[in-house]
Design a protein around this motif. Structure first.
Motif, PDB file in Angstrom:
ATOM      1  N   ASN A 242      59.199 116.647 -20.180  1.00 56.50           N
ATOM      2  CA  ASN A 242      58.217 117.519 -20.813  1.00 56.50           C
ATOM      3  C   ASN A 242      57.453 118.374 -19.828  1.00 56.50           C
ATOM      4  N   GLN A 243      57.162 117.859 -18.636  1.00 56.23           N
ATOM      5  CA  GLN A 243      56.305 118.582 -17.699  1.00 56.23           C
ATOM      6  C   GLN A 243      56.910 119.901 -17.263  1.00 56.23           C
ATOM      7  N   ASN A 244      58.205 119.918 -16.985  1.00 48.71           N
ATOM      8  CA  ASN A 244      58.839 121.137 -16.494  1.00 48.71           C
ATOM      9  C   ASN A 244      59.094 122.150 -17.597  1.00 48.71           C
ATOM     10  N   ASN A 245      59.208 121.676 -18.831  1.00 46.01           N
ATOM     11  CA  ASN A 245      59.575 122.569 -19.933  1.00 46.01           C
ATOM     12  C   ASN A 245      58.416 122.854 -20.876  1.00 46.01           C
ATOM     13  N   GLN A 246      57.214 122.514 -20.440  1.00 43.94           N
ATOM     14  CA  GLN A 246      56.054 122.648 -21.326  1.00 43.94           C
ATOM     15  C   GLN A 246      55.866 124.077 -21.823  1.00 43.94           C
ATOM     16  N   GLU A 247      55.926 125.040 -20.924  1.00 38.38           N
ATOM     17  CA  GLU A 247      55.689 126.427 -21.304  1.00 38.38           C
ATOM     18  C   GLU A 247      56.801 126.934 -22.208  1.00 38.38           C
ATOM     19  N   ASN A 248      58.064 126.555 -21.938  1.00 37.92           N
ATOM     20  CA  ASN A 248      59.176 126.988 -22.772  1.00 37.92           C
ATOM     21  C   ASN A 248      59.048 126.437 -24.182  1.00 37.92           C
ATOM     22  N   LEU A 249      58.557 125.211 -24.307  1.00 38.11           N
ATOM     23  CA  LEU A 249      58.395 124.607 -25.621  1.00 38.11           C
ATOM     24  C   LEU A 249      57.265 125.267 -26.387  1.00 38.11           C
ATOM     25  N   ALA A 250      56.168 125.545 -25.695  1.00 41.33           N
ATOM     26  CA  ALA A 250      54.996 126.101 -26.367  1.00 41.33           C
ATOM     27  C   ALA A 250      55.151 127.588 -26.670  1.00 41.33           C
ATOM     28  N   PHE A 251      55.793 128.333 -25.779  1.00 34.89           N
ATOM     29  CA  PHE A 251      55.903 129.781 -25.935  1.00 34.89           C
ATOM     30  C   PHE A 251      57.354 130.227 -25.686  1.00 34.89           C
ATOM     31  N   PRO A 252      58.251 129.906 -26.593  1.00 40.79           N
ATOM     32  CA  PRO A 252      59.670 130.251 -26.381  1.00 40.79           C
ATOM     33  C   PRO A 252      59.920 131.748 -26.331  1.00 40.79           C
ATOM     34  N   GLY A 253      59.127 132.521 -27.082  1.00 43.61           N
ATOM     35  CA  GLY A 253      59.296 133.965 -27.063  1.00 43.61           C
ATOM     36  C   GLY A 253      58.974 134.549 -25.696  1.00 43.61           C
ATOM     37  N   HIS A 254      57.908 134.052 -25.091  1.00 41.99           N
ATOM     38  CA  HIS A 254      57.536 134.518 -23.765  1.00 41.99           C
ATOM     39  C   HIS A 254      58.582 134.107 -22.728  1.00 41.99           C
ATOM     40  N   ALA A 255      59.134 132.901 -22.904  1.00 44.64           N
ATOM     41  CA  ALA A 255      60.188 132.458 -21.985  1.00 44.64           C
ATOM     42  C   ALA A 255      61.419 133.348 -22.112  1.00 44.64           C
ATOM     43  N   ALA A 256      61.775 133.725 -23.351  1.00 43.45           N
ATOM     44  CA  ALA A 256      62.940 134.601 -23.568  1.00 43.45           C
ATOM     45  C   ALA A 256      62.687 135.986 -22.981  1.00 43.45           C
ATOM     46  N   GLY A 260      64.698 137.831 -20.015  1.00 40.76           N
ATOM     47  CA  GLY A 260      65.475 138.973 -20.478  1.00 40.76           C
ATOM     48  C   GLY A 260      66.489 138.604 -21.536  1.00 40.76           C
ATOM     49  N   ASP A 261      66.260 137.496 -22.242  1.00 37.67           N
ATOM     50  CA  ASP A 261      67.179 137.019 -23.283  1.00 37.67           C
ATOM     51  C   ASP A 261      66.862 137.757 -24.587  1.00 37.67           C
ATOM     52  N   LEU A 262      67.457 138.927 -24.757  1.00 33.96           N
ATOM     53  CA  LEU A 262      67.151 139.773 -25.906  1.00 33.96           C
ATOM     54  C   LEU A 262      67.592 139.137 -27.214  1.00 33.96           C
ATOM     55  N   GLU A 263      68.735 138.464 -27.219  1.00 38.41           N
ATOM     56  CA  GLU A 263      69.232 137.853 -28.457  1.00 38.41           C
ATOM     57  C   GLU A 263      68.270 136.779 -28.959  1.00 38.41           C
ATOM     58  N   MET A 264      67.799 135.945 -28.049  1.00 40.40           N
ATOM     59  CA  MET A 264      66.833 134.919 -28.451  1.00 40.40           C
ATOM     60  C   MET A 264      65.531 135.561 -28.919  1.00 40.40           C
ATOM     61  N   LEU A 265      65.115 136.617 -28.232  1.00 42.66           N
ATOM     62  CA  LEU A 265      63.895 137.322 -28.604  1.00 42.66           C
ATOM     63  C   LEU A 265      64.013 137.898 -30.012  1.00 42.66           C
ATOM     64  N   LYS A 266      65.149 138.535 -30.301  1.00 49.39           N
ATOM     65  CA  LYS A 266      65.379 139.079 -31.634  1.00 49.39           C
ATOM     66  C   LYS A 266      65.339 137.989 -32.697  1.00 49.39           C
ATOM     67  N   LYS A 267      65.973 136.873 -32.390  1.00 52.25           N
ATOM     68  CA  LYS A 267      66.029 135.775 -33.353  1.00 52.25           C
ATOM     69  C   LYS A 267      64.633 135.255 -33.680  1.00 52.25           C
ATOM     70  N   LEU A 268      63.820 135.070 -32.644  1.00 50.47           N
ATOM     71  CA  LEU A 268      62.482 134.519 -32.854  1.00 50.47           C
ATOM     72  C   LEU A 268      61.591 135.475 -33.634  1.00 50.47           C
ATOM     73  N   VAL A 269      61.650 136.760 -33.312  1.00 54.68           N
ATOM     74  CA  VAL A 269      60.781 137.743 -33.967  1.00 54.68           C
ATOM     75  C   VAL A 269      61.264 138.046 -35.377  1.00 54.68           C
ATOM     76  N   GLU A 270      62.559 138.282 -35.543  1.00 54.02           N
ATOM     77  CA  GLU A 270      63.087 138.671 -36.854  1.00 54.02           C
ATOM     78  C   GLU A 270      63.021 137.542 -37.867  1.00 54.02           C
ATOM     79  N   ASN A 271      63.082 136.296 -37.391  1.00 50.01           N
ATOM     80  CA  ASN A 271      62.973 135.159 -38.304  1.00 50.01           C
ATOM     81  C   ASN A 271      61.518 134.829 -38.641  1.00 50.01           C
ATOM     82  N   GLY A 272      60.595 135.533 -38.012  1.00 46.46           N
ATOM     83  CA  GLY A 272      59.182 135.287 -38.278  1.00 46.46           C
ATOM     84  C   GLY A 272      58.626 134.073 -37.567  1.00 46.46           C
ATOM     85  N   THR A 273      59.392 133.529 -36.605  1.00 49.31           N
ATOM     86  CA  THR A 273      58.905 132.366 -35.867  1.00 49.31           C
ATOM     87  C   THR A 273      57.683 132.722 -35.026  1.00 49.31           C
ATOM     88  N   ILE A 274      57.723 133.885 -34.388  1.00 54.22           N
ATOM     89  CA  ILE A 274      56.584 134.350 -33.599  1.00 54.22           C
ATOM     90  C   ILE A 274      56.256 135.780 -33.996  1.00 54.22           C
TER      91      ILE A 274
END
Length: 500
Positions: A242-256, A260-274
């Motif tokens: 958990n310690q190393n992945n805390q930020e990725n778990l809490a803010f996956p959109g920011h991590a994407a 530069g992971d555009l596909e993940m970014l699109k998925k998160l925004v278009e699905n209304g997750t963030i």
């Protein structure tokens, strides 16, 4: 050019149509003709104020509030204008309603407040405005669902993060014993599920908690065939990594965005997750993260989706500032040309300067799409009208205050000044009393000092006499000693004494 020329002036018969179109001039004409400002439309049972909140007609909403529209009016389902603004994500309208006394604790037929509805629909900016106004983040509806339950059930990660930041509890159950983590597992919202576990006091305990039906998170994921939740629970040693992945778990959109992971970014925004303008703990948005790494494709996509380039983080930096700091010149040129509202030093408002009103002013809500389809000229004219109204109201306020004072009234400023004067007088009196006390204390010490000096002087005279006597005796004894020494010297010279 053809589009702008084809825009023709439409005459609206209905007050509701004028409000939905954002035409404040026709709204004023219709009300002046005798139409009730609180008239309810036949189909949706909305008042003009509620339609203004629905469509984001900010200027019309202000006009209606200034002219006495009923802010407490409710629809058949119990929605006020604030409920509707929360559903539609009209944060600028929500701010106006709050400033004009909207009651955000009002519940609809299901017991939902505007806070519940903003969390349900994922409008984090609108939710943040309400939280800043002081609403309770742990308010319950009729089923004991809190806003965190709604955000978890609908997969609204950004709202979930915001609610936790403002003190929402994650370990309160609804009337069926379900925690927010149960709803996230039930609906398969993996990012919300990870975030909830990362913020709960004990991950192991959270996974073991049973609802009133005897089901825990894994049981619910199995019953509703949420394989992503099951795989995460079964295949991940959550507490160890958990310690190393805390930020990725809490803010996956920011991590994407950072990667530069555009596909993940699109998925998160278009699905209304963030939300596309989501903030992390440093108040940075997705644009900040992408700009800091120079990911042009991510930046372009975010801008096309309506991301706000003018948002600043805790350091006061826009996304363009972040790109400039890390020397991503292509990102700087992309973002800098889109920034608005920058005011040059010593700039003064000039009613005749059209350019001033073209480059200043907030463009309404940030979470909702622009449904009014206003041209730049119409937006500029709206800003000019608003500025003229500000000037007019300031002038009227000055006249009213002058009249009030001439009639013998006491203004709030006068009362405040009087209180400050009274406080100053009180402090002066206290200081004078302290000074008088110190003066008396000094006089007392000086009197004691004089007594001590007199006593010392009294004892000094006998002592001086004793010293004088002792010094005389010492002198005589010294002279006798000298004489004896002389005699000794004469007798010891070795000469012969002759007698005559």
């Amino acid at each position: 050019m053809t589009v702008s020329n084809s825009r023709k002036k439409i005459h609206f018969v209905s007050i509701h149509d004028a409000v939905k179109a954002g035409d404040v001039k026709q709204l004023a004409e219709i009300v002046e003709s005798g139409i009730n400002i609180n008239e309810v439309d036949v189909l949706h049972k909305f008042t003009p104020l509620q339609w203004a909140a629905h469509s984001g007609s900010l200027e019309c909403l202000h006009w209606l509030l200034w002219h006495g529209a009923d802010i407490k009016s409710v629809t058949p389902g119990g929605w006020t204008a604030a409920h509707i603004a929360a559903i539609r994500g009209q944060d600028a309208c929500m701010q106006a309603l709050i400033m004009n006394g909207a009651d955000l604790s009002t519940q609809d037929d299901r017991g939902c407040t505007p806070t519940h509805l903003a969390a349900t629909h994922g409008h984090s900016y609108t939710l943040q405005i309400m939280l800043r106004s002081g609403v309770d983040p742990n308010v319950s509806d009729k089923c004991d669902w809190k806003p965190v339950h709604y955000a978890s059930f609908h997969g609204r990660l950004g709202c979930l993060q915001l609610l936790v930041k403002w003190g929402a509890t994650l370990e309160d159950a609804d009337q069926n014993g379900n925690l927010p983590v149960h709803f996230a597992a039930m609906e398969g919202h993996l990012y919300c599920f990870k975030f909830l576990l990362s913020r709960m006091s004990s991950v192991t305990q959270a996974l073991k908690v049973f609802n009133d039906n005897g089901e825990n998170a894994m049981d619910l994921a199995q019953r509703f065939f949420k394989d992503n939740i099951l795989q995460f629970i079964q295949g991940t040693e959550f507490e160890g990594d958990n310690q190393n992945n805390q930020e990725n778990l809490a803010f996956p959109g920011h991590a994407a965005a950072y990667k530069g992971d555009l596909e993940m970014l699109k998925k998160l925004v278009e699905n209304g997750t963030i939300n596309i303008n989501e903030h992390d703990d440093n108040e940075s948005t997705l644009l900040h993260r992408a700009a800091g790494q120079g990911h042009i494709e991510c930046l372009q996509w975010l801008i096309e989706r309506g991301a706000d380039v003018n948002i600043t983080n805790k350091d006061g930096e826009t996304a363009a500032d972040t790109a400039k700091k890390f020397a991503h010149l292509s990102a700087v040129s992309l973002l800098a040309g889109l920034q608005k509202y920058e005011v040059e030093d010593h700039t003064e408002i000039d009613d005749q300067d059209m350019k001033f009103f073209e480059r200043h002013g907030v463009e309404g809500s940030t979470d909702a799409k622009n449904e009014l389809s206003q041209s730049e000229a119409e937006k500029r004219d709206a800003r000019i009208r608003a500025h003229q109204k500000v000037v007019e109201l300031r002038h009227l306020l000055e006249i009213a205050e002058s009249n009030y004072k001439h009639l013998g009234g006491i203004s709030e400023e006068d009362i405040k000044q009087k209180r400050e004067d009274q406080e100053s007088e009180r402090m002066i009196k206290e200081l004078q009393a302290q000074l008088e006390g110190e003066r008396l204390r000094r006089e007392k010490l000086e009197f004691q000092l004089d007594e001590f000096r007199a006593e010392v002087s009294h004892h000094r005279t006998p002592v001086d006499q004793i010293r004088l006597t002792s010094s005389v005796e010492d002198d005589s004894s010294d002279s006798n000693k000298d004489k004896r020494k002389v005699k000794k010297k004469v007798t010891s010279s070795g000469g012969v004494i002759l007698r005559r």
